[in-house]
Design an enzyme around this catalytic site. Structure first.
Site, PDB file in Angstrom:
ATOM      1  N   SER A  98       0.827  -1.204   0.000  1.00  0.00           N
ATOM      2  CA  SER A  98       0.000   0.000   0.000  1.00  0.00           C
ATOM      3  C   SER A  98       0.860   1.252   0.000  1.00  0.00           C
ATOM      4  O   SER A  98       1.561   1.532  -0.962  1.00  0.00           O
ATOM      5  CB  SER A  98      -0.960  -0.030   1.180  1.00  0.00           C
ATOM      6  OG  SER A  98      -1.863   1.050   1.126  1.00  0.00           O
ATOM      7  N   ASP A 249      -3.870   5.793  -3.262  1.00  0.00           N
ATOM      8  CA  ASP A 249      -2.653   5.183  -2.748  1.00  0.00           C
ATOM      9  C   ASP A 249      -2.218   4.063  -3.695  1.00  0.00           C
ATOM     10  O   ASP A 249      -2.823   3.852  -4.753  1.00  0.00           O
ATOM     11  CB  ASP A 249      -2.840   4.692  -1.309  1.00  0.00           C
ATOM     12  CG  ASP A 249      -3.902   3.606  -1.171  1.00  0.00           C
ATOM     13  OD1 ASP A 249      -4.559   3.264  -2.176  1.00  0.00           O
ATOM     14  OD2 ASP A 249      -4.080   3.105  -0.049  1.00  0.00           O
ATOM     15  N   ASP A 251      -2.251   0.699  -3.881  1.00  0.00           N
ATOM     16  CA  ASP A 251      -3.129  -0.399  -4.304  1.00  0.00           C
ATOM     17  C   ASP A 251      -4.562   0.069  -4.479  1.00  0.00           C
ATOM     18  O   ASP A 251      -5.470  -0.733  -4.579  1.00  0.00           O
ATOM     19  CB  ASP A 251      -3.054  -1.564  -3.318  1.00  0.00           C
ATOM     20  CG  ASP A 251      -3.500  -1.195  -1.905  1.00  0.00           C
ATOM     21  OD1 ASP A 251      -3.427  -0.013  -1.543  1.00  0.00           O
ATOM     22  OD2 ASP A 251      -3.922  -2.100  -1.163  1.00  0.00           O
ATOM     23  N   ASP A 253      -7.028   1.101  -2.776  1.00  0.00           N
ATOM     24  CA  ASP A 253      -8.206   0.826  -1.950  1.00  0.00           C
ATOM     25  C   ASP A 253      -8.619   2.065  -1.150  1.00  0.00           C
ATOM     26  O   ASP A 253      -9.584   2.020  -0.392  1.00  0.00           O
ATOM     27  CB  ASP A 253      -7.996  -0.378  -1.029  1.00  0.00           C
ATOM     28  CG  ASP A 253      -6.820  -0.219  -0.072  1.00  0.00           C
ATOM     29  OD1 ASP A 253      -6.086   0.784  -0.167  1.00  0.00           O
ATOM     30  OD2 ASP A 253      -6.631  -1.121   0.772  1.00  0.00           O
TER      31      ASP A 253
END
Length: 481
Positions: A98, A249, A251, A253
């Site tokens: 992340s 960010d 990834d 999510d």
């Protein structure tokens, strides 16, 4: 037996080399397969330079345990969530760190129905087996490996959350959006969403910056919570006279929003905006929130006959409480947004689509939509600090304030509701829900990060920005002592 420090409260995160490497990833694959008794598992990885090799080692561990592996390639975490449920698989694993530094990586794991695997429901067992390596003999029939794509189905799912026909009817000119993927994995998904919006003749225009995935992260780690990472999005909004800016960010999510003036909007107020939108569609619904900043969300739930429920911060805890109460929506001020109709999972794509629809239908700018809430509940934004012996420091701060505290809550870290030192408020004069007793109140939450060696501070007040700022400074001095 070697202990594995990469196992955290609700995911795996570690520094490359000793804490996480291909050998450890292989062991995790073996352990995951045995603990959840998997037949078929979907895997993917972000664009970090180490993700591809870690993913292959993980896949080898799964296959040596007889598990069939479906590889989505480079993905965001929510694509794994989607595929696990959509394909009705036994589990899914995303290789990602992340927003952690470039020399870190990790894994996020789910089981059937995209339910998160945390320390409460399997992560400890996976850790212990990966540490002991007391695996069953390798399967006589090795699992298969196949590359697949569910991108088209995922894009249709994302766009199902908005009424495209209604959006077209309310817009005479294109909605101009600056989209900043941060050189993470959001770029390819945004391209697919853009293509589908064009096919549907939707009045939305994307202005793309830092768009191509690049594991070297030439513009810094994609983490818009860091103030220094916001300027590019803000500048682009102003330069292109955009209606809104969106940044993700690594990834994707989480998504972060900027108004038409280029101003970063704290995730806290976006939680309130989305909660209100859902409650107007589903009166009496439950909204789950984290304990860091709460007053605005609770107020919106009270005004719209909703039920507000507080959870520990962190995706595993939020999702568990949402499932328990059938909550329509859950939000964290850190910009994680969870949706009942997305298998209670978090998404970085659904929120901005919903906000675009909301603003369009109500003929509002983003700054207009949040202005009153920011004035009513000014907040510090999350402040992170590296502190030795954080538990001792948090205990010291509790002792400093507890004699005048109106409320102390240890749901997640330390939260305290307090009167202003110069307000003349009597801490025992009434509940903070009584309007007559709310003048001069302020609140803070102080907690240790579950993924990094940091403490995180959030401060809010009721309509008094000067009080909030003064108490934030006061707490920062106490933390530094």
């Amino acid at each position: 037996m070697s202990l594995l420090s990469c196992f955290k409260s609700y995911d795996i995160r570690g520094k490359l080399g000793h804490e996480l490497n291909n050998t450890i990833a292989y062991r995790i694959g073996r352990a995951f397969a045995e603990v959840i008794n998997a037949d078929t598992v979907v895997i993917g990885g972000d664009c970090r330079l180490s993700s591809a090799s870690l993913k292959q080692a993980l896949a080898q561990g799964l296959m040596d345990s007889g598990v069939n592996v479906l590889d989505l390639g480079m993905t965001g975490t929510e694509e794994i969530y989607f595929a696990t449920s959509y394909l009705k698989l036994d589990g899914g694993i995303e290789i990602t760190a992340s927003h952690n530094p470039i020399d870190y990586n990790g894994m996020k794991m789910v089981t059937t129905g995209s339910r998160p695997i945390s320390r409460e429901n399997g992560l400890i067992a996976i850790q212990e087996l990966a540490e002991s390596q007391a695996f069953k003999p390798k399967s006589a029939i090795k699992g298969s490996y196949r590359k697949i794509s569910v991108m088209a189905e995922y894009i249709q799912q994302m766009l199902s959350y908005i009424d495209c026909n209604q959006l077209k009817a309310t817009q005479s000119s294109p909605i101009r959006l600056v989209v900043n993927a941060g050189n993470g994995t959001a770029g390819p998904v945004l391209d697919e969403i853009e293509a589908e919006l064009l096919r549907r003749h939707m009045p939305i225009e994307f202005i793309k910056i830092h768009h191509q995935p690049d594991g070297k992260f030439p513009h810094g780690i994609p983490n818009p919570l860091l103030v220094q990472n916001r300027q590019a999005t803000s500048d682009a909004v102003l330069e292109h006279h955009a209606d809104m800016g969106i940044a993700w960010d690594g990834d994707f999510d989480r998504c972060f929003l900027f108004d038409e003036k280029g101003q970063f909007i704290e995730g806290y107020y976006i939680v309130g905006l989305l909660a209100e939108a859902f409650l107007r569609k589903e009166q009496g619904a439950t909204i789950v929130h984290d304990p860091r900043l709460i007053w605005n969300t609770i107020d919106i739930c009270n005004e719209n006959a909703g039920q507000a429920r507080q959870s520990n911060a962190g995706h595993a805890y939020i999702k568990q409480l949402m499932r328990q109460h059938g909550a329509v929506y859950g939000g964290e001020m850190s910009a994680h947004h969870y949706f009942r109709d997305f298998n209670y999972c978090d998404s970085g794509m659904i929120p901005w689509l919903l906000i675009v629809e909301l603003l369009s239908n109500n003929k509002l700018t983003l700054s207009q939509a949040v202005a009153a809430r920011i004035d009513a509940y000014p907040a510090s934004g999350e402040i992170s600090a590296k502190i030795e012996n954080p538990d001792e420091v948090i205990a010291k701060i509790r002792r400093y304030y507890e004699s005048v505290a109106i409320e102390i809550d240890e749901t997640d870290g330390l939260s305290m509701i307090l009167p202003s030192s110069d307000s003349g408020s009597d801490p025992n004069s009434g509940s903070d829900t009584d309007p007559a007793a709310t003048n001069g109140l302020w609140r803070f939450n102080l907690r240790c990060s579950k993924t990094e060696p940091l403490v995180r501070l959030n401060v809010e007040s009721r309509g008094d920005i000067e009080l909030m700022q003064r108490k934030t400074t006061e707490l920062m001095v106490l933390l530094a002592e």
